[in-house]
Design an enzyme around this catalytic site. Structure first.
Site, PDB file in Angstrom:
ATOM      1  CG  ASP A  32      -1.428   2.889   6.488  1.00  0.00           C
ATOM      2  OD1 ASP A  32      -2.185   3.863   6.381  1.00  0.00           O
ATOM      3  OD2 ASP A  32      -0.183   3.007   6.606  1.00  0.00           O
ATOM      4  CB  ILE A  33       2.952   1.300   3.626  1.00  0.00           C
ATOM      5  CG1 ILE A  33       4.208   0.570   3.219  1.00  0.00           C
ATOM      6  CG2 ILE A  33       3.246   2.738   4.050  1.00  0.00           C
ATOM      7  CD1 ILE A  33       4.838   1.109   1.950  1.00  0.00           C
ATOM      8  CG  ASN A  90      -6.254  11.984   8.831  1.00  0.00           C
ATOM      9  OD1 ASN A  90      -6.882  12.163   9.873  1.00  0.00           O
ATOM     10  ND2 ASN A  90      -5.363  11.016   8.702  1.00  0.00           N
ATOM     11  CD  GLU A  98       1.390  11.081   6.341  1.00  0.00           C
ATOM     12  OE1 GLU A  98       1.753  10.150   5.584  1.00  0.00           O
ATOM     13  OE2 GLU A  98       1.496  11.037   7.578  1.00  0.00           O
ATOM     14  CB  VAL A  99      -2.035  10.155   0.425  1.00  0.00           C
ATOM     15  CG1 VAL A  99      -2.248   9.758  -1.031  1.00  0.00           C
ATOM     16  CG2 VAL A  99      -0.790   9.490   0.995  1.00  0.00           C
ATOM     17  CG  HIS A 103      -6.934   8.145   2.434  1.00  0.00           C
ATOM     18  ND1 HIS A 103      -6.429   9.276   1.837  1.00  0.00           N
ATOM     19  CD2 HIS A 103      -6.374   8.096   3.660  1.00  0.00           C
ATOM     20  CE1 HIS A 103      -5.580   9.882   2.658  1.00  0.00           C
ATOM     21  NE2 HIS A 103      -5.546   9.185   3.784  1.00  0.00           N
ATOM     22  CG  HIS A 105      -6.683   6.171   7.971  1.00  0.00           C
ATOM     23  ND1 HIS A 105      -5.360   5.800   7.938  1.00  0.00           N
ATOM     24  CD2 HIS A 105      -6.738   7.416   7.435  1.00  0.00           C
ATOM     25  CE1 HIS A 105      -4.637   6.785   7.406  1.00  0.00           C
ATOM     26  NE2 HIS A 105      -5.447   7.781   7.096  1.00  0.00           N
TER      27      HIS A 105
HETATM   28  P1  5GP Z   1      -3.244  10.399   5.580  1.00  0.00           P
HETATM   29  O1  5GP Z   1      -2.318  11.046   6.555  1.00  0.00           O
HETATM   30  O2  5GP Z   1      -3.172  11.029   4.225  1.00  0.00           O
HETATM   31  O3  5GP Z   1      -4.652  10.292   6.104  1.00  0.00           O
HETATM   32  O4  5GP Z   1      -2.782   8.895   5.475  1.00  0.00           O
HETATM   33  C1  5GP Z   1      -2.026   8.395   4.438  1.00  0.00           C
HETATM   34  C2  5GP Z   1      -1.686   6.965   4.798  1.00  0.00           C
HETATM   35  O5  5GP Z   1      -1.148   6.336   3.652  1.00  0.00           O
HETATM   36  C3  5GP Z   1      -0.666   6.816   5.912  1.00  0.00           C
HETATM   37  O6  5GP Z   1      -1.242   6.061   6.978  1.00  0.00           O
HETATM   38  C4  5GP Z   1       0.502   6.079   5.254  1.00  0.00           C
HETATM   39  O7  5GP Z   1       1.088   5.121   6.092  1.00  0.00           O
HETATM   40  C5  5GP Z   1      -0.147   5.445   4.050  1.00  0.00           C
HETATM   41  N1  5GP Z   1       0.737   5.279   2.912  1.00  0.00           N
HETATM   42  C6  5GP Z   1       1.579   6.218   2.379  1.00  0.00           C
HETATM   43  N2  5GP Z   1       2.223   5.727   1.314  1.00  0.00           N
HETATM   44  C7  5GP Z   1       1.762   4.456   1.146  1.00  0.00           C
HETATM   45  C8  5GP Z   1       2.057   3.440   0.187  1.00  0.00           C
HETATM   46  O8  5GP Z   1       2.855   3.598  -0.733  1.00  0.00           O
HETATM   47  N3  5GP Z   1       1.401   2.255   0.338  1.00  0.00           N
HETATM   48  C9  5GP Z   1       0.497   2.040   1.345  1.00  0.00           C
HETATM   49  N4  5GP Z   1      -0.092   0.833   1.399  1.00  0.00           N
HETATM   50  N5  5GP Z   1       0.191   2.984   2.253  1.00  0.00           N
HETATM   51  C10 5GP Z   1       0.824   4.174   2.156  1.00  0.00           C
END
Ligand code: 5GP
Length: 117
Positions: A32-33, A90, A98-99, A103, A105
């Site tokens: 994760d970034i 999520n 967010e994405v 996925h 975590h």
């Molecule tokens: P969500 O809130 O959708 O469950 O989590 C999305 C995750 O993707 C977040 O923890 C965020 O830090 C990670 N993320 C967003 N953009 C990028 C990216 O460009 N590269 C990587 N490696 N992780 C990302």
């Protein structure tokens, strides 16, 4: 509706770089970034699915089972099988997603406690 331009679709296509932990024809695991724990890995299947429900509803048991088997293999590879870990997915607005590509975590490497994504 799946957004073909979401960040993880671009990572699968190699248009955006990532730090890979494991990859095969069907799955990709990468750092994760913005990690919230010492170990914070994201695992994605390489199919067009928006979230957990989309994945388990619209893909075969073989595809779903294989993905979760790979999650477990990566947990072993990361060396956190015995010390413990947390897996989270999520979904949607209330889930704080967010994405919009399904996925998982994988959090570990330290006591996670109340820390959640
Ligand atoms: P969500 O809130 O959708 O469950 O989590 C999305 C995750 O993707 C977040 O923890 C965020 O830090 C990670 N993320 C967003 N953009 C990028 C990216 O460009 N590269 C990587 N490696 N992780 C990302």
């Amino acid at each position: 509706m799946y957004d073909n331009n979401n960040i993880f679709a671009k990572i699968i296509d190699g248009k955006i770089p990532c730090k890979k932990i494991y990859e095969d024809d069907d799955t990709l695991f990468f750092e994760d970034i913005n990690p919230v724990s010492k170990v914070h890995i994201l695992g994605i299947p390489k199919v067009k699915c928006v979230d957990f429900s989309d994945f388990v509803t619209n893909y075969s048991q073989d595809v779903v089972s294989n993905f979760f088997q790979k999650v477990d293999e990566v947990i072993v590879k990361l060396g956190i099988r015995e010390s413990g870990y947390r897996i989270i997915s999520n979904s949607g607005v209330d889930g704080g997603q967010e994405v919009p590509h399904f996925h998982i975590h994988i959090l570990g490497g330290e006591t996670i406690g109340a820390k959640i994504r």
